[in-house]
Design a protein around this motif. Structure first.
Motif, PDB file in Angstrom:
ATOM      1  N   UNK A 266       0.826  -1.195   0.000  1.00 37.85           N
ATOM      2  CA  UNK A 266       0.000   0.000   0.000  1.00 37.85           C
ATOM      3  C   UNK A 266       0.857   1.239   0.000  1.00 37.85           C
ATOM      4  N   UNK A 267       0.213   2.367  -0.148  1.00 44.45           N
ATOM      5  CA  UNK A 267       0.907   3.642  -0.234  1.00 44.45           C
ATOM      6  C   UNK A 267       0.392   4.579   0.831  1.00 44.45           C
ATOM      7  N   UNK A 268       1.315   5.227   1.567  1.00 46.20           N
ATOM      8  CA  UNK A 268       0.967   6.237   2.557  1.00 46.20           C
ATOM      9  C   UNK A 268       1.087   7.618   1.932  1.00 46.20           C
ATOM     10  N   UNK A 269       0.047   8.419   2.080  1.00 51.64           N
ATOM     11  CA  UNK A 269       0.055   9.785   1.559  1.00 51.64           C
ATOM     12  C   UNK A 269      -0.238  10.750   2.696  1.00 51.64           C
ATOM     13  N   UNK A 270       0.559  11.813   2.772  1.00 51.42           N
ATOM     14  CA  UNK A 270       0.337  12.850   3.781  1.00 51.42           C
ATOM     15  C   UNK A 270      -0.906  13.652   3.405  1.00 51.42           C
ATOM     16  N   UNK A 271      -1.772  13.899   4.401  1.00 51.40           N
ATOM     17  CA  UNK A 271      -2.991  14.671   4.172  1.00 51.40           C
ATOM     18  C   UNK A 271      -3.129  15.717   5.261  1.00 51.40           C
ATOM     19  N   UNK A 272      -3.869  16.768   4.953  1.00 49.25           N
ATOM     20  CA  UNK A 272      -4.247  17.768   5.953  1.00 49.25           C
ATOM     21  C   UNK A 272      -5.736  18.026   5.825  1.00 49.25           C
ATOM     22  N   UNK A 273      -6.332  18.446   6.924  1.00 53.33           N
ATOM     23  CA  UNK A 273      -7.743  18.821   6.907  1.00 53.33           C
ATOM     24  C   UNK A 273      -7.988  19.812   8.028  1.00 53.33           C
ATOM     25  N   UNK A 274      -9.034  20.602   7.871  1.00 57.25           N
ATOM     26  CA  UNK A 274      -9.343  21.644   8.843  1.00 57.25           C
ATOM     27  C   UNK A 274     -10.563  21.263   9.663  1.00 57.25           C
ATOM     28  N   UNK A 275     -10.514  21.663  10.927  1.00 50.60           N
ATOM     29  CA  UNK A 275     -11.668  21.557  11.820  1.00 50.60           C
ATOM     30  C   UNK A 275     -11.725  22.856  12.604  1.00 50.60           C
ATOM     31  N   UNK A 276     -12.635  23.737  12.210  1.00 46.82           N
ATOM     32  CA  UNK A 276     -12.659  25.065  12.799  1.00 46.82           C
ATOM     33  C   UNK A 276     -11.363  25.793  12.482  1.00 46.82           C
ATOM     34  N   UNK A 277     -10.696  26.296  13.533  1.00 42.72           N
ATOM     35  CA  UNK A 277      -9.450  27.040  13.313  1.00 42.72           C
ATOM     36  C   UNK A 277      -8.220  26.173  13.508  1.00 42.72           C
ATOM     37  N   UNK A 278      -8.390  24.867  13.480  1.00 42.31           N
ATOM     38  CA  UNK A 278      -7.278  23.937  13.666  1.00 42.31           C
ATOM     39  C   UNK A 278      -7.036  23.175  12.366  1.00 42.31           C
ATOM     40  N   UNK A 279      -5.781  23.120  11.936  1.00 40.62           N
ATOM     41  CA  UNK A 279      -5.378  22.265  10.816  1.00 40.62           C
ATOM     42  C   UNK A 279      -4.720  21.025  11.379  1.00 40.62           C
ATOM     43  N   UNK A 280      -5.220  19.862  10.975  1.00 39.97           N
ATOM     44  CA  UNK A 280      -4.698  18.588  11.464  1.00 39.97           C
ATOM     45  C   UNK A 280      -3.991  17.856  10.332  1.00 39.97           C
ATOM     46  N   UNK A 281      -2.979  17.071  10.702  1.00 39.80           N
ATOM     47  CA  UNK A 281      -2.124  16.374   9.742  1.00 39.80           C
ATOM     48  C   UNK A 281      -2.263  14.871   9.958  1.00 39.80           C
ATOM     49  N   UNK A 282      -2.292  14.137   8.847  1.00 38.40           N
ATOM     50  CA  UNK A 282      -2.459  12.698   8.976  1.00 38.40           C
ATOM     51  C   UNK A 282      -1.895  11.925   7.801  1.00 38.40           C
ATOM     52  N   UNK A 283      -2.177  10.634   7.814  1.00 40.43           N
ATOM     53  CA  UNK A 283      -1.690   9.718   6.783  1.00 40.43           C
ATOM     54  C   UNK A 283      -2.855   8.888   6.264  1.00 40.43           C
ATOM     55  N   UNK A 284      -3.015   8.892   4.946  1.00 41.93           N
ATOM     56  CA  UNK A 284      -4.005   8.042   4.287  1.00 41.93           C
ATOM     57  C   UNK A 284      -3.277   6.835   3.705  1.00 41.93           C
ATOM     58  N   UNK A 285      -3.643   5.654   4.169  1.00 40.92           N
ATOM     59  CA  UNK A 285      -3.061   4.412   3.656  1.00 40.92           C
ATOM     60  C   UNK A 285      -3.996   3.823   2.592  1.00 40.92           C
ATOM     61  N   UNK A 286      -3.466   3.632   1.403  1.00 38.68           N
ATOM     62  CA  UNK A 286      -4.233   3.032   0.317  1.00 38.68           C
ATOM     63  C   UNK A 286      -3.592   1.718  -0.078  1.00 38.68           C
TER      64      UNK A 286
END
Length: 354
Positions: free
Chosen positions: A37-57
């Motif tokens: 599988x492949x790990x891709x860095x992702x970001x997303x917003x929740x209100x005034x917070x930006x969160x960072x994560x990993x999407x595994x495909x």
């Protein structure tokens, strides 16, 4: 950030202090072999917070199934690690799911990893509560749905420890009815578990002479007063006991504690739709949550498509202890993933989306 309660797995909201004190319980896990599988860095917003994560495909993703992975308490990052505790709990779960062709998203919760404190001012940190934590997870679910095409109500949500309460709160919002994984979860109201854990530790400290009985009783009484105040007013006494302050029972964390404690995992479990596949685990060698404590949660889930895995040799962070007893120094030992847990997770996840 605040330290974990000794052998408890409970920590509270992020604070503005510099470096977290290292927790004293939990294993350092060994490395795992990544699944295809492949790990891709992702970001997303929740209100005034930006969160960072990993999407595994995975190389060959299954249709109609995707999993959101939620970490436990304290400054726990997307892989399930904390400073000094490289357990890799969620990283390994992502590996196990990829083996089944299941895409997954894991992210650095507020106060950890690349997300950190998101540059928020001190007054915003004081206001941070468990409801914010659930809302961040809901935003992650939306991103996972957008990237995989699986509707948010059909996602699978897997939470470890405190993440189990977050998963139940998401289910109550209609998110994650494709499957709910409660892995060594918080099985009762937050402050009830904290009270049970602290009382056990006070008993041990008195028994081995580290603490006078009168001092232990003072801490117990202050704890009772603090719990009552949180439940009645949402606030903590201005001058908490130093021992309680060391585990995070301070006014700055009152919002998080009160909001988390207001949610009863047993009641939330009772509301999960009957057709939902549920995985619930406990372990005889988990020093944080006992299988007896998990019993009422199991009973509340009997109406669902429940897979209950009673493990024998896993510690709280799902490290394999084998024949060895659990202990506070597990953190220093590189442990592989629990064989029993890995087997239970793969068997359960293989049937998701069917």
């Amino acid at each position: 950030m605040l330290p974990l309660l000794v052998a408890a797995g409970i920590a509270t909201a992020p604070s503005a202090s510099a470096d977290p004190a290292p927790p004293v319980i939990g294993p350092a896990a060994g490395s795992s072999v990544p699944q295809p599988g492949e790990d891709a860095e992702v970001t997303f917003a929740s209100g005034d917070v930006t969160l960072y994560g990993t999407l595994r495909t995975p190389v060959r993703p299954r249709s109609g199934v995707a999993a959101l992975l939620l970490p436990g308490s304290g400054p726990t990052d997307r892989n399930g690690n904390q400073p000094g505790v490289p357990a890799n709990t969620l990283g390994r779960i992502a590996d196990d799911l990829a083996e089944q062709g299941i895409p997954s998203l894991r992210f650095d919760k507020f106060g950890s990893g690349a997300t950190g404190l998101a540059g928020l001012p001190q007054n915003r940190l004081v206001d941070f509560g468990f409801t914010d934590q659930v809302t961040h997870a809901a935003a992650a679910a939306t991103l996972l749905s957008d990237r995989t095409g699986v509707p948010v109500d059909r996602l699978t949500v897997i939470g470890h420890s405190e993440g189990g309460l977050t998963a139940l709160a998401l289910a109550d919002r209609g998110i994650g009815h494709g499957g709910v994984g409660l892995v060594e979860p918080l099985p009762m109201r937050y402050l009830d578990l904290l009270t049970a854990q602290l009382n056990r530790q006070l008993d041990a400290a008195v028994q081995d002479g580290r603490l006078a009985a009168a001092d232990a009783e003072t801490s117990r009484e202050t704890l009772r007063t603090s719990v009552r105040s949180l439940r009645e007013t949402g606030k903590l006494p201005a001058r908490p006991d130093p021992l309680l302050a060391s585990i995070g029972l301070v006014p700055a964390n009152a919002t998080f504690l009160a909001e988390a404690d207001a949610l009863d995992p047993v009641r939330l479990a009772d509301e999960i739709p009957a057709t939902t596949p549920v995985l619930l685990t406990c372990s005889d060698k988990d020093l944080n949550v006992s299988c007896d404590q998990v019993g009422p949660l199991r009973d509340a889930l009997d109406h669902t498509a429940l897979r209950f895995a009673h493990l024998a040799n896993a510690n709280h962070l799902l490290g394999e202890l084998g024949p060895f007893p659990p202990g506070r120094l597990d953190v220093a030992v590189p442990l592989p993933e629990s064989v029993e847990f890995g087997t239970a997770l793969r068997e359960w996840s293989a049937r998701l989306g069917g």
